[in-house]
Design an enzyme around this catalytic site. Structure first.
Site, PDB file in Angstrom:
ATOM      1  N   SER A   7       0.843  -1.201   0.000  1.00 23.68           N
ATOM      2  CA  SER A   7       0.000   0.000   0.000  1.00 23.68           C
ATOM      3  C   SER A   7       0.877   1.249   0.000  1.00 23.68           C
ATOM      4  O   SER A   7       1.622   1.505   0.947  1.00 23.68           O
ATOM      5  CB  SER A   7      -0.903   0.003   1.227  1.00 23.68           C
ATOM      6  OG  SER A   7      -1.421   1.302   1.395  1.00 23.68           O
ATOM      7  N   HIS A  32      -1.002  -1.207  -4.501  1.00 22.16           N
ATOM      8  CA  HIS A  32      -2.291  -0.865  -3.873  1.00 22.16           C
ATOM      9  C   HIS A  32      -2.361   0.636  -3.597  1.00 22.16           C
ATOM     10  O   HIS A  32      -1.473   1.205  -2.950  1.00 22.16           O
ATOM     11  CB  HIS A  32      -2.430  -1.648  -2.565  1.00 22.16           C
ATOM     12  CG  HIS A  32      -3.754  -1.508  -1.893  1.00 22.16           C
ATOM     13  ND1 HIS A  32      -4.871  -2.238  -2.265  1.00 22.16           N
ATOM     14  CD2 HIS A  32      -4.157  -0.723  -0.860  1.00 22.16           C
ATOM     15  CE1 HIS A  32      -5.883  -1.918  -1.489  1.00 22.16           C
ATOM     16  NE2 HIS A  32      -5.488  -0.996  -0.617  1.00 22.16           N
ATOM     17  N   ASP A  34      -4.692   3.704  -2.071  1.00 24.35           N
ATOM     18  CA  ASP A  34      -5.823   4.013  -1.190  1.00 24.35           C
ATOM     19  C   ASP A  34      -6.337   5.419  -1.448  1.00 24.35           C
ATOM     20  O   ASP A  34      -5.646   6.398  -1.170  1.00 24.35           O
ATOM     21  CB  ASP A  34      -5.380   3.895   0.275  1.00 24.35           C
ATOM     22  CG  ASP A  34      -5.119   2.457   0.675  1.00 24.35           C
ATOM     23  OD1 ASP A  34      -6.052   1.633   0.520  1.00 24.35           O
ATOM     24  OD2 ASP A  34      -3.996   2.148   1.111  1.00 24.35           O
ATOM     25  N   MET A  36      -9.009   8.115  -0.395  1.00 29.61           N
ATOM     26  CA  MET A  36      -9.937   8.459   0.705  1.00 29.61           C
ATOM     27  C   MET A  36     -10.416   9.896   0.510  1.00 29.61           C
ATOM     28  O   MET A  36      -9.620  10.765   0.148  1.00 29.61           O
ATOM     29  CB  MET A  36      -9.217   8.356   2.047  1.00 29.61           C
ATOM     30  CG  MET A  36      -8.530   7.022   2.277  1.00 29.61           C
ATOM     31  SD  MET A  36      -7.815   6.935   3.923  1.00 29.61           S
ATOM     32  CE  MET A  36      -6.862   5.412   3.790  1.00 29.61           C
ATOM     33  N   HIS A  65      -8.208   1.127  -4.362  1.00 29.06           N
ATOM     34  CA  HIS A  65      -9.170   0.884  -3.278  1.00 29.06           C
ATOM     35  C   HIS A  65      -9.864   2.214  -2.961  1.00 29.06           C
ATOM     36  O   HIS A  65      -9.251   3.105  -2.390  1.00 29.06           O
ATOM     37  CB  HIS A  65      -8.387   0.345  -2.063  1.00 29.06           C
ATOM     38  CG  HIS A  65      -9.193   0.162  -0.824  1.00 29.06           C
ATOM     39  ND1 HIS A  65      -8.604  -0.104   0.405  1.00 29.06           N
ATOM     40  CD2 HIS A  65     -10.531   0.208  -0.593  1.00 29.06           C
ATOM     41  CE1 HIS A  65      -9.548  -0.219   1.319  1.00 29.06           C
ATOM     42  NE2 HIS A  65     -10.722  -0.023   0.749  1.00 29.06           N
ATOM     43  N   MET A  67     -12.234   4.560  -0.930  1.00 28.72           N
ATOM     44  CA  MET A  67     -12.905   4.754   0.366  1.00 28.72           C
ATOM     45  C   MET A  67     -13.557   6.118   0.289  1.00 28.72           C
ATOM     46  O   MET A  67     -13.053   7.112   0.837  1.00 28.72           O
ATOM     47  CB  MET A  67     -11.881   4.661   1.507  1.00 28.72           C
ATOM     48  CG  MET A  67     -11.447   3.238   1.797  1.00 28.72           C
ATOM     49  SD  MET A  67      -9.869   3.132   2.662  1.00 28.72           S
ATOM     50  CE  MET A  67      -8.750   3.208   1.265  1.00 28.72           C
ATOM     51  N   MET A 136     -11.550  -6.061   4.781  1.00 29.50           N
ATOM     52  CA  MET A 136     -10.748  -5.173   5.627  1.00 29.50           C
ATOM     53  C   MET A 136     -10.438  -5.881   6.942  1.00 29.50           C
ATOM     54  O   MET A 136     -11.327  -6.408   7.610  1.00 29.50           O
ATOM     55  CB  MET A 136     -11.508  -3.869   5.935  1.00 29.50           C
ATOM     56  CG  MET A 136     -11.723  -2.944   4.749  1.00 29.50           C
ATOM     57  SD  MET A 136     -10.231  -2.525   3.837  1.00 29.50           S
ATOM     58  CE  MET A 136      -9.244  -1.693   5.068  1.00 29.50           C
ATOM     59  N   GLY A 141      -9.087   3.796   6.783  1.00 28.94           N
ATOM     60  CA  GLY A 141      -8.777   5.207   7.046  1.00 28.94           C
ATOM     61  C   GLY A 141      -7.297   5.470   7.251  1.00 28.94           C
ATOM     62  O   GLY A 141      -6.803   6.526   6.879  1.00 28.94           O
ATOM     63  N   PHE A 142      -6.599   4.500   7.833  1.00 31.55           N
ATOM     64  CA  PHE A 142      -5.202   4.760   8.192  1.00 31.55           C
ATOM     65  C   PHE A 142      -4.349   3.498   8.037  1.00 31.55           C
ATOM     66  O   PHE A 142      -4.849   2.389   8.243  1.00 31.55           O
ATOM     67  CB  PHE A 142      -5.102   5.252   9.646  1.00 31.55           C
ATOM     68  CG  PHE A 142      -5.943   6.476   9.885  1.00 31.55           C
ATOM     69  CD1 PHE A 142      -5.449   7.746   9.577  1.00 31.55           C
ATOM     70  CD2 PHE A 142      -7.241   6.354  10.353  1.00 31.55           C
ATOM     71  CE1 PHE A 142      -6.249   8.874   9.756  1.00 31.55           C
ATOM     72  CE2 PHE A 142      -8.051   7.476  10.531  1.00 31.55           C
ATOM     73  CZ  PHE A 142      -7.552   8.738  10.231  1.00 31.55           C
ATOM     74  N   GLY A 143      -3.079   3.725   7.727  1.00 32.49           N
ATOM     75  CA  GLY A 143      -2.119   2.626   7.745  1.00 32.49           C
ATOM     76  C   GLY A 143      -1.630   2.411   9.173  1.00 32.49           C
ATOM     77  O   GLY A 143      -1.905   3.221  10.069  1.00 32.49           O
ATOM     78  N   GLY A 144      -0.931   1.307   9.388  1.00 29.54           N
ATOM     79  CA  GLY A 144      -0.274   1.076  10.677  1.00 29.54           C
ATOM     80  C   GLY A 144      -1.159   0.647  11.818  1.00 29.54           C
ATOM     81  O   GLY A 144      -0.759   0.727  12.985  1.00 29.54           O
ATOM     82  N   ASP A 174      -6.776  -6.680   3.671  1.00 29.76           N
ATOM     83  CA  ASP A 174      -6.094  -5.379   3.754  1.00 29.76           C
ATOM     84  C   ASP A 174      -6.106  -4.849   5.183  1.00 29.76           C
ATOM     85  O   ASP A 174      -7.180  -4.619   5.746  1.00 29.76           O
ATOM     86  CB  ASP A 174      -6.826  -4.404   2.815  1.00 29.76           C
ATOM     87  CG  ASP A 174      -6.207  -3.016   2.770  1.00 29.76           C
ATOM     88  OD1 ASP A 174      -5.152  -2.795   3.389  1.00 29.76           O
ATOM     89  OD2 ASP A 174      -6.803  -2.136   2.105  1.00 29.76           O
ATOM     90  N   GLY A 175      -4.911  -4.645   5.755  1.00 30.12           N
ATOM     91  CA  GLY A 175      -4.795  -3.991   7.053  1.00 30.12           C
ATOM     92  C   GLY A 175      -4.079  -4.836   8.090  1.00 30.12           C
ATOM     93  O   GLY A 175      -4.514  -5.942   8.407  1.00 30.12           O
ATOM     94  N   GLY A 176      -2.957  -4.339   8.559  1.00 28.24           N
ATOM     95  CA  GLY A 176      -2.233  -5.017   9.638  1.00 28.24           C
ATOM     96  C   GLY A 176      -1.609  -6.337   9.237  1.00 28.24           C
ATOM     97  O   GLY A 176      -1.286  -7.165  10.101  1.00 28.24           O
ATOM     98  N   GLY A 196       1.069  -2.331   4.024  1.00 24.32           N
ATOM     99  CA  GLY A 196       1.613  -0.977   3.961  1.00 24.32           C
ATOM    100  C   GLY A 196       2.808  -0.823   4.860  1.00 24.32           C
ATOM    101  O   GLY A 196       3.972  -0.888   4.426  1.00 24.32           O
TER     102      GLY A 196
END
Ligand code: DX5
Ligand code: ZN
Length: 214
Positions: A7, A32, A34, A36, A65, A67, A136, A141-144, A174-176, A196
């Protein structure tokens, strides 16, 4: 083997070309992106000017992606960049079947995204028309952010559904995502992971990508 889509949200935006070229030269499968809008999610990222700059230097296909609130407007905006996938959130679309057809008519593979609370059954009657479903594993909304474990049984359920209805529909998460959860994702049939902070935060990004391609 699992495919990896780093990402770009976690890249250094002051050195975007360098970072996009680096991941493309480090064996990633997709890039990827993002998008938003500050309405569907409490964050605002990039629009067509920056995404077309990414498209110019990326040597791997784009996975966009969305959002956003007005999906159709953004699909039309990004279609000329010829991404491989455009995914939109089911929670924000009144006419998902119509939008899937529109994305496909533009020569792009349509995908739907499910937030952590949205059950896989919500897309059961759309599955045969989709190329991919993105689950998801964080709140968008946010990376990390930390990985939400309930995505594992959810992906397992989706895997059974798609094997029956449309085995060609891929499952992306997607995510973590990191080396800590990649085996569990593989075990329940996930095909593509977005990563990401795990990739861009690594000293050796090539090794980080490789560690997810199991
Ligand atoms: C979150 C985005 C993700 C995010 C992933 O809304 O959709 O793509 O950038 O970043 P990590 O891998 O750091 O959770
Ligand atoms: Zn994303």
């Amino acid at each position: 083997m699992i495919k990896v889509a780093p990402s770009v949200l976690s890249a250094d935006f002051g050195n975007l070309q360098r970072d996009v070229e680096e991941i493309c030269n480090s064996g990633c499968d997709l890039v990827h992106v993002d998008v938003m809008d500050g309405h569907f999610v409490p964050n605002l990222t990039i629009g067509p000017v920056v995404v077309s700059a990414i498209a110019k230097c990326a040597t791997k296909p784009l996975d966009i992606h969305l959002m956003v609130q007005n999906n159709t407007f953004f699909v039309e905006l990004f279609a000329p960049l010829k991404p491989e996938y455009i995914s939109f959130h089911i929670e924000e679309e009144k006419h998902p079947h119509r939008l899937i057809q529109k994305i496909r008519s533009l020569g792009i593979k349509p995908a739907i995204v499910l937030n952590p609370h949205t059950p896989p059954e919500s897309v059961e009657f759309l599955l045969k028309d989709l190329d991919m479903i993105l689950l998801m594993s964080v709140n968008p909304g946010f990376g990390g952010q930390s990985f939400i474990d309930s995505v594992i049984p959810k992906a397992a359920r989706l895997n059974e559904m798609r094997n029956k209805i449309n085995p060609n529909c891929l499952i992306e998460v997607d995510g973590g995502v990191s080396d800590k959860n990649i085996q569990a994702l593989k075990d329940v049939g996930v095909d593509i992971v977005v990563a990401g902070s795990y990739v861009f935060g690594a000293k050796d990004r090539k090794a980080a990508i490789k560690s997810l391609q199991i």
